[in-house]
Design a protein around this motif. Structure first.
Motif, PDB file in Angstrom:
ATOM      1  N   TYR A   1      -2.040  61.840  61.398  1.00 44.80           N
ATOM      2  CA  TYR A   1      -1.030  61.149  62.541  1.00 44.80           C
ATOM      3  C   TYR A   1       0.147  61.528  63.264  1.00 44.80           C
ATOM      4  N   ALA A   2      -0.229  63.247  63.096  1.00 44.33           N
ATOM      5  CA  ALA A   2       0.662  64.664  64.133  1.00 44.33           C
ATOM      6  C   ALA A   2       1.153  63.916  65.420  1.00 44.33           C
ATOM      7  N   ASP A   3      -0.054  63.264  66.331  1.00 44.30           N
ATOM      8  CA  ASP A   3      -0.342  62.386  67.407  1.00 44.30           C
ATOM      9  C   ASP A   3       0.164  61.352  67.613  1.00 44.30           C
ATOM     10  N   THR A   4       0.945  60.961  67.098  1.00 45.86           N
ATOM     11  CA  THR A   4       0.797  59.444  66.885  1.00 45.86           C
ATOM     12  C   THR A   4       2.253  59.225  67.053  1.00 45.86           C
ATOM     13  N   LYS A   5       2.581  58.578  67.833  1.00 41.85           N
ATOM     14  CA  LYS A   5       4.526  58.264  67.591  1.00 41.85           C
ATOM     15  C   LYS A   5       4.413  56.887  67.104  1.00 41.85           C
ATOM     16  N   PHE A   6       5.323  56.931  65.978  1.00 39.86           N
ATOM     17  CA  PHE A   6       5.117  55.413  65.409  1.00 39.86           C
ATOM     18  C   PHE A   6       6.536  55.300  65.595  1.00 39.86           C
ATOM     19  N   ASP A   7       6.690  53.652  65.299  1.00 44.90           N
ATOM     20  CA  ASP A   7       8.347  52.986  66.042  1.00 44.90           C
ATOM     21  C   ASP A   7       8.273  52.326  64.881  1.00 44.90           C
ATOM     22  N   ALA A   8       7.380  52.152  63.633  1.00 40.23           N
ATOM     23  CA  ALA A   8       8.508  51.631  62.422  1.00 40.23           C
ATOM     24  C   ALA A   8       6.910  51.936  61.127  1.00 40.23           C
ATOM     25  N   VAL A   9       7.509  51.916  59.434  1.00 39.41           N
ATOM     26  CA  VAL A   9       7.327  52.693  58.845  1.00 39.41           C
ATOM     27  C   VAL A   9       6.841  50.912  57.843  1.00 39.41           C
ATOM     28  N   VAL A  10       5.849  50.369  57.014  1.00 35.87           N
ATOM     29  CA  VAL A  10       6.071  49.764  56.012  1.00 35.87           C
ATOM     30  C   VAL A  10       5.126  49.985  55.187  1.00 35.87           C
ATOM     31  N   GLY A  11       6.011  49.806  53.858  1.00 32.61           N
ATOM     32  CA  GLY A  11       5.171  50.608  52.920  1.00 32.61           C
ATOM     33  C   GLY A  11       5.642  49.473  50.936  1.00 32.61           C
TER      34      GLY A  11
END
Length: 162
Positions: A48-58
């Protein structure tokens, strides 16, 4: 909002939880073979190098990966029973970013026989950095699997904060 969801070792994101997550944004949930990808964190970041994430859930092993990805991307994380101290399969552990200030909400099932709550709390105590806005939710009723009602409650709390 783009949300990265990271599943546990022998798990996938089920449809009921996906529906709950989609209330808050677009969900990216890669299938990760933790047994055969010893550097899952770098693998996810590369995918996901080209994706801007706003949150991570794991959750569990995904909570482990999410902890470090949150720091690398400087985004908030919601982590359920994260396998921070030990894991049943080898994973490379990146250096901890001691300057990270990403908000983290950890939900720990006090009855979890898989990821021992004391191990998680010990890890957190050993790695406090004075920068991270860390919120711990100790759930006495929760074991390793996260019930849907708990998942929904914690999502609501998390997304209100961020």
């Amino acid at each position: 909002m783009n949300i990265l969801y990271l599943h546990g070792l022998e798990s996938k994101l089920n449809e009921a939880k996906r529906v709950r997550l989609q209330k808050y944004g677009k969900v990216f949930a890669p299938n990760i073979d933790y047994h055969n990808i010893p550097n899952a964190i770098e693998w996810v970041l590369g995918k996901y190098a080209d994706t801007k994430f706003d949150a991570v859930v794991g959750s569990s092993m995904g909570g482990f990966a999410g902890y470090y990805i949150s720091d690398k991307l400087d985004v908030p994380a919601l982590l359920f029973n994260p396998a921070l101290k030990t894991r049943s399969t080898f994973q490379q552990v990146p250096e901890i970013n001691r300057n990270s200030s990403a908000f983290k909400q950890l939900v720990i099932g006090q009855r979890d026989p898989v990821v021992k709550p004391a191990d998680t709390l010990n890890f957190l105590g050993e790695h406090l950095n004075g920068q991270t806005d860390l919120h711990l939710h100790l759930r006495p009723e929760m074991e390793h699997r996260v019930p849907l009602d708990c998942f929904e409650q914690e999502l609501k709390t998390f997304f209100k904060r961020i």
